[in-house]
Design an enzyme around this catalytic site. Structure first.
Site, short mmCIF file in Angstrom:
data_model
loop_
_atom_site.label_atom_id
_atom_site.label_comp_id
_atom_site.label_asym_id
_atom_site.label_seq_id
_atom_site.Cartn_x
_atom_site.Cartn_y
_atom_site.Cartn_z
N SER A 263 -42.88 -5.26 63.48
CA SER A 263 -43.58 -5.99 62.43
C SER A 263 -44.93 -6.46 62.97
O SER A 263 -45.71 -5.64 63.46
CB SER A 263 -42.72 -7.15 61.93
OG SER A 263 -43.24 -7.69 60.74
N ASP B 202 -38.32 0.09 54.26
CA ASP B 202 -38.95 -1.15 54.68
C ASP B 202 -39.66 -1.77 53.48
O ASP B 202 -40.62 -1.21 52.96
CB ASP B 202 -39.96 -0.85 55.80
CG ASP B 202 -40.52 -2.11 56.45
OD1 ASP B 202 -40.62 -3.14 55.76
OD2 ASP B 202 -40.86 -2.05 57.64
N HIS C 175 -36.64 -3.40 57.11
CA HIS C 175 -37.72 -3.88 57.95
C HIS C 175 -37.21 -4.25 59.34
O HIS C 175 -36.50 -5.25 59.50
CB HIS C 175 -38.40 -5.07 57.30
CG HIS C 175 -39.58 -5.58 58.05
ND1 HIS C 175 -40.64 -4.76 58.40
CD2 HIS C 175 -39.88 -6.82 58.54
CE1 HIS C 175 -41.53 -5.47 59.06
NE2 HIS C 175 -41.10 -6.71 59.17
#
Length: 496
Positions: A185, A407, A448
């Protein structure tokens, strides 16, 4: 003879020291003098001793003993970069260094990543991104603080690496044999920062779901959330199961996830309401919104911001959290308890604190001028989109890039676009492809940074180690679902 045994042999003088002497060696690091650095803690942590490593989580027993060093770097006026370095006992140190990236807008040191590092035998380091802040989706810390923004953008990554290496040398009397950076991320953006800005420092990098186009994410999220708030155009979380079911019916080939997203040609128009409006259909205005989510948007600067792929719309922590701001946990994939406040809109907070500098700003007030101002002011320090990885390749570095196809926070197309730009800049110039140093793996059914309906679990660090240290380039990988134990084979994106 393995690298671990070599490291242990080289450190035998320290390894046989009694526990009291090793404790003293750890405590002595509190007196270490480094320019523009203050160390406020250097204490031994015993195996099994409990520490809180996740924000708001319960204390966890540590898997191994280590020396915990904590401090602050102040490289420029107004900068205050918090860091921690965890140093395994000399006999257990594998001779290597791992730095971990940070998620969201940072604000605390990701101790869970350090715990994983020492479990593997690494000396590990991480930073708070240059500020302490309780909400990892909020930019309140950046209000009229441009130095902190630069720290978060890249300087905290650099300074933590510099300090950690000096601490390791003081403690172990040698530099690490290999250095790795691992993050997902925003931590994946940190990893790309490491490859692009500081290529000589790293032998290998894992960049998971990297938020490399930071401005694109903030702008794209703001535009989508603004449109979702328009009368009649919004979605409720109760509509998402029907949308996901229709996408899976069109593209999943009988699986619980879409195995080949690039070939999916799902048209949400099959859900168009023909009678009374229910949770099983979408109005014309809602269809416009959904198609925009899938297709992406073009902002006022002319930049194209990719949309979402299909098949994970209703999973907790996907569209509900990132688009609709419903309280759920993106990491665990669980719904929050009723009455839980909605999550902060990271995009709204970005424009409120870094662009408009107006505490009353709301996304309904967003204008094209704000988008242009955001890119002009912050792209240089926050984006990690430079495709020129020649220096990293020349020094023998390996970049392992991974991204989940479902995601809901960072469109996987952003990773594909970046790889294509690198190929155009680096691959074409070298007269060959990128496989010798850079491989992108897209994981069908992964959300994610983990979770999802598809088999997604891979030990990316182990894969990177084999590539860097043994020359075993990852031609294919086996991913496993941690609950169902189902598996799927992953191959580098673009491989035949």
């Amino acid at each position: 003879m393995t690298l671990r045994s070599l490291a242990a042999g080289a450190l035998c003088v320290l390894a046989w020291l009694p526990a009291a002497a090793q404790t003293s060696a750890c405590s002595a690091l509190a007196r270490l003098r480094l320019p523009q650095v203050s160390i406020d803690l250097a204490v031994p942590i015993a195996k099994g001793e409990k520490l809180s490593v996740w924000r708001g989580g319960s204390p966890m027993p540590m898997p191994e003993a280590f020396c915990r060093v904590r401090g602050v770097a102040t490289p420029v006026p107004g900068s205050r970069i918090g860091f921690e370095v965890w140093l395994p006992e000399p006999a257990r140190w594998n001779g290597k260094f791992m730095q971990a990236g940070n998620g969201g807008t940072a604000g605390s040191i990701p101790l869970g990543s350090l715990m994983d590092g020492v479990r593997r035998g690494y000396a590990a380091a991480a930073t708070d991104g240059g500020h302490e802040w309780g909400d990892g989706l909020d930019y309140g810390w950046a209000w009229q603080q441009p130095t902190r923004v630069v720290d978060f953008g890249w300087r905290a990554v650099q300074q933590t690496s510099l300090v950690a290496r000096k601490v390791m040398r003081a403690h172990y009397r040698r530099a690490p044999a290999k250095s790795y950076f691992v993050g997902c991320s925003n931590g994946g953006r940190d990893a790309m920062v490491a490859a692009q800005r500081f290529p000589q420092d790293w032998d290998g990098i894992v960049a998971g779901a990297p938020a490399l186009d930071w401005l694109g994410l903030m702008i794209g999220g703001a535009l989508m959330q603004r449109d979702l708030a328009q009368p009649g155009a919004g979605l409720s979380a109760t509509r998402l199961p029907a949308l996901q079911a229709a996408a899976l019916a069109a593209c999943s080939e009988g699986k619980r996830f879409v195995e080949r997203p690039a070939q999916c040609r799902f048209d949400p128009g099959v859900l168009r309401c023909t009678g009374a409006e229910t949770d099983q259909c979408l109005t014309d205005a809602q269809l416009v919104t959904v198609r925009k989510v899938y297709e992406g948007v073009t902002d006022a600067s002319g930049a194209r911001i990719p949309g979402q792929s299909m098949g994970g719309e209703a999973l907790p922590g996907n569209w509900d959290f990132w688009l609709l701001r419903q309280a759920s946990d993106p990491l665990s994939g669980s719904r929050a308890a009723p009455g839980t406040p909605p999550p902060t809109s990271i995009s709204e907070s970005f424009f409120r604190h870094l662009v408009r500098e107006d505490g009353a700003f709301q996304l309904a007030d967003l204008r094209d001028a704000d988008v242009l101002s955001a890119r002009q002011r912050w792209s240089r320090d926050l984006d990690a989109t430079d495709p020129d990885l020649r220096a990293f390749r020349a020094r023998g570095g390996k970049l392992l890039h991974c991204h989940g196809w479902t995601d809901g926070a960072i469109p996987p197309q952003m990773s594909i676009d970046y790889q294509q730009r690198v190929a155009a800049r680096v691959g074409a110039e070298a007269g060959k492809g990128l496989d010798d140093f850079y491989r992108l793996f897209l994981v069908p059914g992964m959300n994610h940074c983990g979770g999802g309906a598809g088999p997604w679990q891979v030990d990316w660090v182990e894969v990177l180690e084999r590539w860097v240290e043994k020359g075993e380039a990852p031609a294919s990988l086996s991913a496993q679902h941690p609950e169902t134990r189902a598996t799927q084979t992953l191959r580098p994106h673009g491989a035949p």
